[in-house]
Design an enzyme around this catalytic site. Structure first.
Site, PDB file in Angstrom:
ATOM      1  N   VAL A  13       0.857  -1.163  -0.030  1.00 48.34           N
ATOM      2  CA  VAL A  13       0.077  -0.069  -0.055  1.00 48.34           C
ATOM      3  C   VAL A  13       1.036   1.250   0.150  1.00 48.34           C
ATOM      4  O   VAL A  13       1.766   1.334   0.940  1.00 48.34           O
ATOM      5  CB  VAL A  13      -1.045   0.226   1.211  1.00 48.34           C
ATOM      6  CG1 VAL A  13      -1.699   1.354   1.163  1.00 48.34           C
ATOM      7  CG2 VAL A  13      -1.763  -1.157   1.273  1.00 48.34           C
ATOM      8  N   MET A  26      -0.551   6.774  -2.871  1.00 52.59           N
ATOM      9  CA  MET A  26      -1.570   7.049  -3.810  1.00 52.59           C
ATOM     10  C   MET A  26      -2.153   5.878  -4.511  1.00 52.59           C
ATOM     11  O   MET A  26      -3.342   6.111  -5.231  1.00 52.59           O
ATOM     12  CB  MET A  26      -0.909   7.670  -5.045  1.00 52.59           C
ATOM     13  CG  MET A  26      -0.453   9.237  -4.771  1.00 52.59           C
ATOM     14  SD  MET A  26      -0.126  10.086  -6.359  1.00 52.59           S
ATOM     15  CE  MET A  26       1.072   8.988  -7.095  1.00 52.59           C
ATOM     16  N   ASP A  58      10.186   9.980  -8.091  1.00 58.32           N
ATOM     17  CA  ASP A  58      10.156   9.002  -6.907  1.00 58.32           C
ATOM     18  C   ASP A  58      10.914   8.195  -6.619  1.00 58.32           C
ATOM     19  O   ASP A  58      10.519   7.001  -6.385  1.00 58.32           O
ATOM     20  CB  ASP A  58       8.457   8.942  -6.864  1.00 58.32           C
ATOM     21  CG  ASP A  58       7.990   8.575  -5.664  1.00 58.32           C
ATOM     22  OD1 ASP A  58       8.675   9.174  -4.610  1.00 58.32           O
ATOM     23  OD2 ASP A  58       7.126   7.921  -5.330  1.00 58.32           O
TER      24      ASP A  58
END
Length: 656
Positions: free
Chosen positions: A26, A29, A141
């Site tokens: 998880v 986003m 990222d």
């Protein structure tokens, strides 16, 4: 505890195609699941945007952009994207499933890695980002959670969810910054902009984390971490792990320079520095064993100490088990988040009598590392040479153009030899490597061999349509490709065994060794005649007269056809075959003879069961008056043989 309990998607078939089996992770986003593509029967990963974000058009557009961007990268170190779609409130990507773990899992279990293992992971990561940078994309990222290490040791970069063209900035219309706090470059935080050098900064932080087992800047809140990224340099990793080479300190310092102008221009340039540092280090320096420490300073149960037993042929570490599916180690600083873009917080107040400092005190070794980093960066833009008696240190010219590299080397008083090699990561005409390597010593006026990139190796699919298969195969292999799947198709125009089409089509460029699928002509379609019941000779004449070959099956079979006649054929009557195809015919042994059971004296029902079980049909002859339920006689005596399938008549008794 099963973290998938209560997840509405587990067990659900998304978009009538993807059966969700388990939750993997998880993020800030999206949630990633393991799923099965029910159409193609393959395991894949589904990245599903959190439903609350599906109403945000900007996030949905970013999701779709990820699919398009990654799908066209086609790099072995990038997790592939197969499909993108929407099912109600669920927006998803279907991606390649990598069985293994993340770099975060490795750091959580192992802590700091040996330099050799850290560089082994860094190189494929930078190769993947280099392909993205060449395509004009920036990841934005990069973090250990997005580095996947397969069970087979392959390293892949995942989650291009924040990918964006190099010439666009990182902020949304609302002025927010997207990324993961611990890996954001100062210019992302201060100005909301990011280019390829932001990925370089994040990779430098990841490299520091691999070498030390901890992040360079920590804090109890995101604001504290942001402040340190803006106002403090990343410390040298040797400060946390004594014994690390100064070259590694310099490499980290170069990648994480707060001024983006002092960093390598992109992942390709940083990859060149990484390779140069590896070449300059001895085996002892590459195999420094770091102290056992949990990542980010968190106390954990110590696992098996693998640090001193890494095989140099496979130095990428493995974890003993996958961690529970949860959000990035439970640390909010590891989540991909949207941060409101605000001015940087003021520095903390200076105590009375204390001199203001830009950052925390740095040991003398750290100052030396920064100076070394400056030298590494200047090596890409100016002359870097040091004379020592009769020797010269080879300047770093990796990833420079030939003209610039020759200028640097000749400026250092050295001669130049040139070789060329193909490269999937270094731009055509730029330097892949040198001999001696950067920092190597060579006699004054000696010659340095520079290896220039010829660009990625490419092979063009030749036009073999209409050619016989054997000749087409030779031509395809001669072009550096291989023949893949071969399909066959009837054609009344193209000669039998000649090529009808190729996939990819002629003229398309592919990597050498790529398989080319061929469709080959079976020639004109022929209707197979019915030869059932004919003699072997007549059947052979009929089939050969149509241009077909004949094969007689080894074992005859019982059938209702006359003994010696054709009992069956394959292909069957009416099916199509090509000229020269073989039709197999089976010879009849005649009907099978079976012993008839004696049913006299039995009831009608028992007699029928016994005869039917033996393979016979049954007919009942009943007297006109007063039939009794007992068999008086049968058309074939019990114990005699009759053809299987024949009808046996039974006669019932009559009378009062």
């Amino acid at each position: 505890m099963d973290t998938t309990l209560g997840d509405p998607l587990v067990g659900h078939v998304l978009d009538s195609r993807y059966r969700v089996e388990a939750r993997i992770a998880v993020g800030g986003m999206a949630t990633v699941y393991r799923a099965v593509d029910t159409r193609l029967d393959r395991v894949l990963a589904l990245k599903v945007m959190h439903p609350g974000l599906a109403a945000d058009e900007a996030f949905v557009e970013r999701f779709i952009r990820e699919a398009k961007s990654v799908a066209r990268l086609d790099h072995p170190n990038v997790v592939g994207v197969f499909d993108q779609g929407t099912d109600g409130v669920y927006v998803y990507l279907a991606m390649e499933y990598v069985a293994g773990c993340t770099l975060r899992d490795v750091l959580r279990e192992r802590g700091a890695l040996q330099p050799r293992a850290a560089l082994d992971i860094a190189e494929p990561v930078l190769a993947a980002l280099g392909a993205a940078h060449l395509a004009g994309l920036v990841h934005r990222d990069m973090k250990p959670e997005n580095v996947l290490i397969g069970d087979d040791g392959r390293v892949k970069v995942a989650d291009f969810g924040l990918v964006r063209a190099v010439d666009t900035n990182t902020t949304t219309n609302s002025g927010s910054v997207l990324g993961t706090v611990s890996y954001l470059a100062p210019e992302q935080l201060e100005h909301g902009t990011a280019d390829t050098r932001a990925d370089v900064y994040a990779c430098g932080v990841v490299l520091y984390e691999m070498l030390t087992g901890a992040k360079p800047h920590t804090g109890s809140t995101p604001a504290q971490v942001l402040y340190r990224h803006l106002h403090e340099d990343v410390p040298p990793p040797s400060g946390a792990v004594p014994g690390l080479a100064a070259e590694l300190d310099a490499l980290v310092a170069a990648a994480t320079a707060r001024d983006p102008r002092l960093r390598p221009a992109d992942a390709i340039a940083l990859l060149g520095l990484v390779r140069g540092v590896r070449e300059s280090l001895s085996d002892e320096q590459l195999d420094v064993v770091p102290p056992r420490a949990a990542a980010d300073g968190r106390d954990e149960e110590p696992g098996p100490d693998h640090a001193g037993s890494e095989d140099r042929t496979s130095v990428i570490p493995r974890t003993s088990a996958a961690p529970p599916a949860r959000g990035d180690d439970g640390d909010q600083l590891n989540h991909t988040t949207r941060l409101e873009h605000v001015p940087a917080p003021p520095p903390p107040p200076v105590p009375p009598g204390a001199a203001p400092r830009a950052g925390r005190p740095r040991p003398r070794r750290g100052l030396i590392a920064v100076l070394a980093a400056v030298l590494l960066v200047l090596a890409g833009t100016g002359v870097w040479y040091i004379n020592s008696g009769q020797f010269t240190k080879v300047p770093a010219v990796l990833d420079m153009t030939r003209e610039k590299a020759e200028q640097e080397l000749r400026g250092a008083g050295l001669g130049v030899k040139v070789k060329e090699e193909v490269s999937d990561t270094i731009e055509r005409g730029h330097v892949i490597s040198t001999d001696p390597g950067p920092g190597g010593r060579i006699r004054n006026t000696g010659k340095v061999t520079i290896v220039l990139s010829k660009g990625p190796a490419r092979a063009e699919v030749p036009n073999v349509v209409g050619m016989p298969f054997a000749a087409a195969k030779r031509k395809i292999e001669g072009a550096g490709l291989t023949v893949g799947e071969v399909g066959r198709q009837f054609s009344g125009e193209t000669p039998q065994n000649s090529v009808l089409a190729t996939d990819p089509r002629p003229g398309v460029e592919r990597r050498p060794g790529t398989a080319v699928a061929l469709t080959v002509s079976k020639g004109e379609a022929l209707d197979v005649p019915d030869v059932s019941g004919l003699s072997i000779g007549d059947a052979t004449s009929a089939l050969e007269g149509r241009g077909l070959k004949v094969k007689v099956a080894d074992d005859p079979v019982f059938s209702d056809k006359e003994k010696g006649a054709v009992a069956g054929q394959s292909p069957a009557k009416g099916e199509q075959a090509a000229k020269g195809d073989t039709v197999t015919i089976t010879v009849s042994k005649g009907k099978e003879m079976v012993e008839v059971p004696d049913v006299t004296g039995r009831s009608e029902a028992d007699a029928k069961r016994a005869l039917t079980a033996a393979g016979f049909a049954v007919k009942v002859d009943r007297p006109f008056l007063f039939p009794r339920d007992s068999v008086e006689g049968q058309s074939v005596k019990g114990g005699d043989k009759a053809p299987k399938g024949d009808t046996i008549t039974i006669r019932l008794k009559g009378g009062l």
